[in-house]
Scaffold this motif. Structure first.
Motif, PDB file in Angstrom:
ATOM      1  N   GLU A 273       0.885  -1.363  -0.014  1.00 47.21           N
ATOM      2  CA  GLU A 273       0.046  -0.018  -0.140  1.00 47.21           C
ATOM      3  C   GLU A 273       0.836   1.137  -0.052  1.00 47.21           C
ATOM      4  O   GLU A 273       0.557   2.425  -0.648  1.00 47.21           O
ATOM      5  CB  GLU A 273      -0.867  -0.040   1.248  1.00 47.21           C
ATOM      6  CG  GLU A 273      -2.114  -0.926   1.028  1.00 47.21           C
ATOM      7  CD  GLU A 273      -2.986  -0.724   2.339  1.00 47.21           C
ATOM      8  OE1 GLU A 273      -2.874  -0.005   3.193  1.00 47.21           O
ATOM      9  OE2 GLU A 273      -3.920  -1.851   2.345  1.00 47.21           O
ATOM     10  N   GLU A 274       2.115   1.182   0.824  1.00 49.53           N
ATOM     11  CA  GLU A 274       2.832   2.232   0.923  1.00 49.53           C
ATOM     12  C   GLU A 274       3.572   2.692  -0.570  1.00 49.53           C
ATOM     13  O   GLU A 274       3.688   3.836  -0.941  1.00 49.53           O
ATOM     14  CB  GLU A 274       3.847   2.098   2.054  1.00 49.53           C
ATOM     15  CG  GLU A 274       3.486   2.301   3.528  1.00 49.53           C
ATOM     16  CD  GLU A 274       4.339   2.317   4.407  1.00 49.53           C
ATOM     17  OE1 GLU A 274       5.601   2.224   3.968  1.00 49.53           O
ATOM     18  OE2 GLU A 274       4.124   2.221   5.414  1.00 49.53           O
ATOM     19  N   GLU A 275       3.967   1.469  -1.141  1.00 56.64           N
ATOM     20  CA  GLU A 275       4.560   1.721  -2.419  1.00 56.64           C
ATOM     21  C   GLU A 275       3.728   2.110  -3.460  1.00 56.64           C
ATOM     22  O   GLU A 275       3.895   3.177  -4.266  1.00 56.64           O
ATOM     23  CB  GLU A 275       5.015   0.251  -2.892  1.00 56.64           C
ATOM     24  CG  GLU A 275       6.395   0.122  -1.868  1.00 56.64           C
ATOM     25  CD  GLU A 275       6.591  -1.532  -2.420  1.00 56.64           C
ATOM     26  OE1 GLU A 275       8.119  -1.765  -2.043  1.00 56.64           O
ATOM     27  OE2 GLU A 275       6.047  -2.298  -2.862  1.00 56.64           O
ATOM     28  N   ALA A 276       2.323   1.619  -3.314  1.00 56.48           N
ATOM     29  CA  ALA A 276       1.367   2.093  -4.413  1.00 56.48           C
ATOM     30  C   ALA A 276       1.022   3.648  -4.345  1.00 56.48           C
ATOM     31  O   ALA A 276       0.921   4.285  -5.225  1.00 56.48           O
ATOM     32  CB  ALA A 276       0.013   1.119  -4.188  1.00 56.48           C
ATOM     33  N   GLU A 277       1.048   4.073  -2.931  1.00 61.34           N
ATOM     34  CA  GLU A 277       0.666   5.299  -2.684  1.00 61.34           C
ATOM     35  C   GLU A 277       1.821   6.289  -3.234  1.00 61.34           C
ATOM     36  O   GLU A 277       1.610   7.295  -3.649  1.00 61.34           O
ATOM     37  CB  GLU A 277       0.340   5.583  -1.264  1.00 61.34           C
ATOM     38  CG  GLU A 277      -0.066   6.876  -0.955  1.00 61.34           C
ATOM     39  CD  GLU A 277      -0.358   6.850   0.910  1.00 61.34           C
ATOM     40  OE1 GLU A 277      -0.168   8.007   1.452  1.00 61.34           O
ATOM     41  OE2 GLU A 277      -0.399   6.168   1.203  1.00 61.34           O
ATOM     42  N   ARG A 278       3.121   5.841  -2.953  1.00 62.38           N
ATOM     43  CA  ARG A 278       4.184   6.543  -3.385  1.00 62.38           C
ATOM     44  C   ARG A 278       4.157   6.712  -4.962  1.00 62.38           C
ATOM     45  O   ARG A 278       4.612   7.763  -5.725  1.00 62.38           O
ATOM     46  CB  ARG A 278       5.533   6.124  -3.077  1.00 62.38           C
ATOM     47  CG  ARG A 278       6.820   6.985  -3.384  1.00 62.38           C
ATOM     48  CD  ARG A 278       7.842   6.200  -2.763  1.00 62.38           C
ATOM     49  NE  ARG A 278       8.403   4.947  -3.412  1.00 62.38           N
ATOM     50  CZ  ARG A 278       8.320   3.859  -2.851  1.00 62.38           C
ATOM     51  NH1 ARG A 278       7.868   3.821  -1.658  1.00 62.38           N
ATOM     52  NH2 ARG A 278       8.605   2.621  -3.517  1.00 62.38           N
ATOM     53  N   VAL A 279       4.068   5.510  -5.558  1.00 64.41           N
ATOM     54  CA  VAL A 279       3.864   5.587  -7.313  1.00 64.41           C
ATOM     55  C   VAL A 279       2.648   6.533  -7.729  1.00 64.41           C
ATOM     56  O   VAL A 279       2.914   7.298  -8.632  1.00 64.41           O
ATOM     57  CB  VAL A 279       3.636   4.037  -7.617  1.00 64.41           C
ATOM     58  CG1 VAL A 279       3.421   4.202  -9.107  1.00 64.41           C
ATOM     59  CG2 VAL A 279       4.828   3.131  -7.651  1.00 64.41           C
ATOM     60  N   LEU A 280       1.744   6.571  -7.009  1.00 65.83           N
ATOM     61  CA  LEU A 280       0.705   7.465  -7.273  1.00 65.83           C
ATOM     62  C   LEU A 280       0.898   8.817  -7.316  1.00 65.83           C
ATOM     63  O   LEU A 280       0.669   9.634  -8.069  1.00 65.83           O
ATOM     64  CB  LEU A 280      -0.798   7.045  -6.730  1.00 65.83           C
ATOM     65  CG  LEU A 280      -1.330   5.717  -7.116  1.00 65.83           C
ATOM     66  CD1 LEU A 280      -2.569   5.393  -6.128  1.00 65.83           C
ATOM     67  CD2 LEU A 280      -2.189   5.968  -8.566  1.00 65.83           C
ATOM     68  N   GLU A 281       1.497   8.881  -6.207  1.00 62.36           N
ATOM     69  CA  GLU A 281       1.847  10.493  -6.007  1.00 62.36           C
ATOM     70  C   GLU A 281       2.944  10.942  -6.999  1.00 62.36           C
ATOM     71  O   GLU A 281       2.849  12.146  -7.434  1.00 62.36           O
ATOM     72  CB  GLU A 281       2.542  10.560  -4.420  1.00 62.36           C
ATOM     73  CG  GLU A 281       1.285  10.638  -3.473  1.00 62.36           C
ATOM     74  CD  GLU A 281       1.822  10.450  -2.180  1.00 62.36           C
ATOM     75  OE1 GLU A 281       2.972  10.388  -1.812  1.00 62.36           O
ATOM     76  OE2 GLU A 281       1.083  10.828  -0.983  1.00 62.36           O
ATOM     77  N   GLU A 282       3.814   9.950  -7.310  1.00 58.97           N
ATOM     78  CA  GLU A 282       4.972  10.486  -8.410  1.00 58.97           C
ATOM     79  C   GLU A 282       4.065  10.942  -9.940  1.00 58.97           C
ATOM     80  O   GLU A 282       4.544  11.615 -10.270  1.00 58.97           O
ATOM     81  CB  GLU A 282       5.950   9.302  -8.513  1.00 58.97           C
ATOM     82  CG  GLU A 282       6.840   9.186  -7.276  1.00 58.97           C
ATOM     83  CD  GLU A 282       7.643   7.785  -7.486  1.00 58.97           C
ATOM     84  OE1 GLU A 282       7.500   7.243  -8.523  1.00 58.97           O
ATOM     85  OE2 GLU A 282       8.525   7.710  -6.489  1.00 58.97           O
ATOM     86  N   ARG A 283       3.126   9.769 -10.056  1.00 61.73           N
ATOM     87  CA  ARG A 283       2.534   9.936 -11.238  1.00 61.73           C
ATOM     88  C   ARG A 283       1.650  11.508 -11.200  1.00 61.73           C
ATOM     89  O   ARG A 283       1.653  12.168 -12.234  1.00 61.73           O
ATOM     90  CB  ARG A 283       1.556   8.912 -11.420  1.00 61.73           C
ATOM     91  CG  ARG A 283       2.337   7.758 -11.868  1.00 61.73           C
ATOM     92  CD  ARG A 283       1.413   6.377 -12.100  1.00 61.73           C
ATOM     93  NE  ARG A 283       1.905   5.251 -12.506  1.00 61.73           N
ATOM     94  CZ  ARG A 283       1.317   4.310 -12.687  1.00 61.73           C
ATOM     95  NH1 ARG A 283       0.103   4.094 -12.912  1.00 61.73           N
ATOM     96  NH2 ARG A 283       2.215   2.974 -12.856  1.00 61.73           N
ATOM     97  N   LEU A 284       1.102  11.677 -10.126  1.00 58.86           N
ATOM     98  CA  LEU A 284       0.391  12.892  -9.846  1.00 58.86           C
ATOM     99  C   LEU A 284       1.368  14.002 -10.087  1.00 58.86           C
ATOM    100  O   LEU A 284       0.997  15.090 -10.497  1.00 58.86           O
ATOM    101  CB  LEU A 284      -0.284  12.986  -8.488  1.00 58.86           C
ATOM    102  CG  LEU A 284      -1.436  13.882  -8.189  1.00 58.86           C
ATOM    103  CD1 LEU A 284      -2.577  13.663  -9.614  1.00 58.86           C
ATOM    104  CD2 LEU A 284      -1.981  13.583  -7.208  1.00 58.86           C
ATOM    105  N   SER A 285       2.568  14.127  -9.465  1.00 55.33           N
ATOM    106  CA  SER A 285       3.441  15.422  -9.726  1.00 55.33           C
ATOM    107  C   SER A 285       3.610  15.538 -11.103  1.00 55.33           C
ATOM    108  O   SER A 285       4.144  16.861 -11.402  1.00 55.33           O
ATOM    109  CB  SER A 285       4.781  14.968  -9.043  1.00 55.33           C
ATOM    110  OG  SER A 285       5.544  14.214  -9.463  1.00 55.33           O
ATOM    111  N   ALA A 286       3.588  14.699 -12.080  1.00 57.06           N
ATOM    112  CA  ALA A 286       3.842  14.793 -13.404  1.00 57.06           C
ATOM    113  C   ALA A 286       2.562  15.175 -14.193  1.00 57.06           C
ATOM    114  O   ALA A 286       2.598  16.035 -15.135  1.00 57.06           O
ATOM    115  CB  ALA A 286       4.274  13.472 -14.048  1.00 57.06           C
TER     116      ALA A 286
END
Length: 250
Positions: free
Chosen positions: A26-39
């Protein structure tokens, strides 16, 4: 329940190609999503998936911020304010929830979900439901005139639920029995009757209703999980009432 089986997270998230067989935490998924959102800060699918991750992780304040962004991007999407109001209920901020539900009803005076939430919030604020019941009955009549039969049925279920909350079990049971006669394959009245009979400590009657509910509800339907999760609480509450009643008699 509306968001119970939403596939957005599964669709949006995909493990890195080099490690495709390893599921993301869940933590990794959240981090990936936040990275995609920054883009791409306006990506609604990523925002929705991130919001779901935050809710699952019980990061409610952070989920609210993501949800506010979704409301900003999709102001006409009805589900977002509805979810926000229900999150306020989960967060024990019932006054804020009630305010949001009332705002929704100003835009759509016959929205069943908003009335349902308004009933919940009002009850949690320990305020009487009489005036609200009258509004629900008026909305029911308006739907009848417009031949909105599905909404009429949902409103009648809500009226019966209010009767339960008021402790008027006989009228609630009659309402559910009438709904069963009209549509025997609707599993919801059976579940509600089973809960009432459990509270009344009529185990045999309760079991009959729960059996009918189990036969009719689809195996993957959210109501099935609701049923399993809440039966212990219902039985505990029934036992608590019985103990309190015995104490009074003693």
């Amino acid at each position: 329940m509306r968001f119970h089986h939403t596939p957005a997270t599964a669709v949006t998230l995909s493990p890195p190609a080099a490690d495709s067989e390893t599921a993301l935490t869940e933590e990794e998924a959240e981090r990936v999503l936040e990275e995609r959102l920054s883009a791409n800060p306006a990506d609604v699918d990523v925002l929705r998936a991130l919001m779901e991750c935050k809710i699952k992780a019980r990061k409610i304040d952070e989920a609210f911020r993501v949800l506010d962004r979704l409301i900003e991007l999709q102001p006409e999407e009805y589900e977002w304010p509805l979810l926000k109001a229900n999150m306020h209920i989960y967060n024990d901020n019932h006054a804020a929830a009630r305010e949001l539900f009332e705002e929704m009803l100003k835009k759509d005076p016959l929205r069943v979900e908003a009335f349902h939430g308004l009933v919940m919030a009002t009850s949690q604020l320990n305020e009487p439901l009489k005036a609200l019941l009258k509004r629900v009955e008026e909305a029911t009549e308006a739907c009848k005139k417009q031949n909105r039969n599905s909404d009429v049925r949902d409103f009648r279920l809500l009226i019966a639920q209010i009767k339960v909350m008021e402790g008027n079990f006989p009228e609630a049971l009659k309402a559910y029995q009438d709904l069963v006669k009209e549509e025997p394959r609707d599993f919801r009245p059976y579940l509600c009757q089973g809960i009432i009979y459990t509270l009344l400590r009529k185990k045999d009657e309760a079991d009959k209703q729960f059996d009918k509910f189990r036969r009719l509800v689809p195996k993957d339907h959210p109501y099935m999980e609701y049923f399993e999760d809440n039966m212990f609480a219902t039985k505990f509450f029934s036992q608590k009432l019985e103990r309190e009643g015995a104490g009074v008699r003693d």
